[in-house]
Scaffold this active site. Structure first.
Site, short mmCIF file in Angstrom:
data_model
loop_
_atom_site.label_atom_id
_atom_site.label_comp_id
_atom_site.label_asym_id
_atom_site.label_seq_id
_atom_site.Cartn_x
_atom_site.Cartn_y
_atom_site.Cartn_z
N GLU A 187 0.82 -1.24 0.19
CA GLU A 187 -0.06 -0.09 -0.05
C GLU A 187 0.87 1.23 -0.04
O GLU A 187 1.05 1.82 0.83
CB GLU A 187 -0.99 -0.02 1.24
CG GLU A 187 -1.93 -1.07 1.21
CD GLU A 187 -2.84 -1.06 2.22
OE1 GLU A 187 -2.74 -0.60 3.13
OE2 GLU A 187 -4.16 -1.76 2.03
N GLU A 378 -5.44 -8.71 -1.25
CA GLU A 378 -5.87 -8.46 0.16
C GLU A 378 -7.53 -8.19 0.18
O GLU A 378 -7.78 -7.32 -0.86
CB GLU A 378 -5.51 -7.28 0.76
CG GLU A 378 -4.06 -7.46 1.52
CD GLU A 378 -3.48 -6.18 2.57
OE1 GLU A 378 -4.51 -5.86 3.24
OE2 GLU A 378 -2.40 -6.12 2.42
C1 BG6 Z 1 -4.48 -3.40 4.76
C2 BG6 Z 1 -3.11 -3.73 5.62
O1 BG6 Z 1 -4.62 -2.11 4.91
O2 BG6 Z 1 -5.60 -3.46 5.57
C3 BG6 Z 1 -3.29 -4.90 6.30
O3 BG6 Z 1 -2.24 -3.77 4.36
C4 BG6 Z 1 -4.20 -4.95 7.40
O4 BG6 Z 1 -2.08 -4.97 7.03
C5 BG6 Z 1 -5.46 -4.64 6.63
O5 BG6 Z 1 -4.42 -5.48 8.47
C6 BG6 Z 1 -6.88 -4.75 7.44
O6 BG6 Z 1 -6.88 -3.48 8.23
P1 BG6 Z 1 -7.14 -4.09 9.76
O7 BG6 Z 1 -6.83 -2.79 10.49
O8 BG6 Z 1 -8.50 -4.17 9.93
O9 BG6 Z 1 -6.11 -4.96 10.23
#
Ligand code: BG6
Length: 479
Positions: A187, A378
């Protein structure tokens, strides 16, 4: 229809998973000084990401794990063989992980890496290969050495580029026979929104906006050099960029809302533009100039960016938001942003707006713009899971979330999008990035640990485990 050879798997980051934060010589990273923030208002973006030099110094003098859950993660460092066996049972053909920079270079400035760190990752990647799981590895996932943050104000200082390049070279030389798919910065656009976690830039040190853009430029240069090294040192190595795909809709068709949305979109995409096209978009350069932000170009930077562009485009996708010029429009949080609420979408328990169609829109936008293979690295939903009387989590809501997103992914592929693969975030419960909560669960596998580290750490498949296994076995045709 998903193409033959489509890669199916899950994604993890070292700092949210490995634990063992001070084992075998490892140094502290920026994640290890980031405190548990369960009660913070998630629409209060400033509060979520605020950290000062004295907070960091205080955190470093506290050797405990209580306030800093990322220090314990889910003990993947000691349990990875069992976890990989579960991923293999799911039928994974790929797994995205990151390398903890400080496990190799504790302060980031050592000349040679720690052999214990090398041995850990070599063993991890070898075990993945034994299970026929293709590793996709991020070099920098919100876990730079905190020593570089304190000494240089992180990526704001050009000298960090050399330290990163030394680390990247070691990774390609030592793991290149096992890892062919690489990502430089997770990101990369995130540094503008959360400069400390993304780049070690400390908000109380000078002009944080200028420092963040300087840091971003240094990351572009470092990423391009790492791409060159990957191509030189890794046989059949391929490098991807990684963008937070923050798809934004205008709240209304009022032209001012559309224009504001257009600006947000240009800002979201420009880091990938730099990494794919090898140059800053002119509209962004103009905008930075107007805002008195200097891009610290040095001689040779333009050529480096132009010559070493990425091979594929990866991205995270969780939700969408809308944009409005109405100051009273209701706000809604999302992944590392706060936007305006969309009245047509349901939200997760953390207020993130669930939008499967937005994934199709995002895939089509990205492919039309870049014409490079895409990789969704992701996607997932953070929920409070309840263990039933039978000891199992019955997470139909998670199955519904994924099914709807896979249907839309399939439609995008049918429309002509070249999608290499998909890794869910996260296939096993881990510590959340934003709030450091364990109770914000994403996995197909339940981990018996609460926010305070109580629990046996036992792993147990949820209902979604059998469902995802069936999806993978049918290459996405049985949803
Ligand atoms: C993404 C990141 O932005 O979101 C991850 O790359 C992160 O590291 C994921 O875990 C979800 O966000 P969160 O705050 O719910 O863990």
């Amino acid at each position: 229809m998903f193409p033959e050879g489509f890669l199916w798997g899950g994604a993890l980051a070292a700092n949210q998973t490995e634990g063992a934060w001070n084992v075998d010589g490892r140094g502290p990273s920026v994640a290890d000084v980031t405190a548990y923030k369960p009660k913070v208002d998630v629409t209060d973006y400033e509060a979520l990401h605020q950290i000062t030099t004295s907070d960091i110094e205080a955190a470093l003098s506290d050797q405990g794990v209580d306030t800093f859950p990322k220090r314990r993660g889910i003990d993947f460092y000691h349990r990875y063989t069992d976890d990989l066996a579960l991923f293999a049972e799911l039928g994974f053909t790929t797994l995205r992980v990151s390398i903890s920079w400080t496990r190799l270079f504790p302060t980031g400035e050592e000349d040679v890496p720690l052999e214990a760190g090398i041995a850990f990752y070599e063993s991890l990647f070898t075990e993945m290969r034994r299970h026929h799981i293709e590793p996709i590895v991020t070099l920098h996932h919100y876990e730079m050495p905190v020593a570089l943050s304190l000494k240089y104000n992180g990526w704001a200082d050009r000298r960090v580029v050399d330290h990163f390049v030394r680390y990247a070279r070691v990774c390609f030389e030592r793991f290149g026979h096992l890892v062919k798919l690489w990502l430089t910065f997770n990101e990369i656009d995130g540094i503008i929104r959360h400069p400390f976690s993304s780049g070690g830039v400390i908000p109380d040190r000078g002009d944080v906006v200028q420092n963040s853009y300087s840091a971003l430029h240094h990351q572009f240069v470092a990423s391009a050099i790492a791409t060159r090294l990957c191509h030189e040192l890794v046989e059949e190595g391929r490098m991807g960029c990684m963008l937070t795909k923050l798809t934004t809709y205008p709240l209304t068709c009022r032209p001012e809302d559309v224009a504001a949305t257009q600006q947000k979109t240009l800002l979201n995409l420009f880091p990938a533009d730099v990494q794919v096209f090898g140059e800053y978009p002119p509209l962004i350069l103009r905008r930075l100039e107007r805002d008195d932000i200097t891009v610290p170009f040095e001689p040779g930077d333009a050529a480096i960016l132009k010559e070493h562009t990425v091979d594929f485009v990866s991205f995270s996708y969780y939700m969408t938001t809308t944009e409005s010029v109405d100051p009273d429009a209701e706000r809604a949080p999302g992944n590392t942003i706060v936007g305006v609420k969309n009245p047509y979408l349901p939200s997760s328990e953390w207020g993130w707006q669930v939008d499967p169609v937005g994934l199709r829109i995002s895939l089509i936008d990205l492919y039309d713009r870049y014409r490079k293979p895409l990789f969704c690295v992701e996607n997932g939903i953070g929920s409070i899971d309840v263990v039933g009387d039978d000891g199992i989590v019955h997470d139909d809501y998670r199955i519904d979330y994924f099914r709807a997103h896979f249907e839309e992914m399939s439609k995008a592929i049918d429309a002509g999008v070249d999608l290499m693969g998909y890794t869910s975030w996260a296939p096993i419960d881990i510590v959340s990035l934003s709030t450091s909560q364990m109770s914000k669960r994403y996995g197909f596998i339940y981990v018996d640990q609460d926010d305070h580290g109580n629990g046996t750490l036992e792993r147990r498949p949820k209902d979604s485990f059998a469902w995802y296994k069936k999806v993978i076995a049918s290459n996405g045709s049985d949803l």
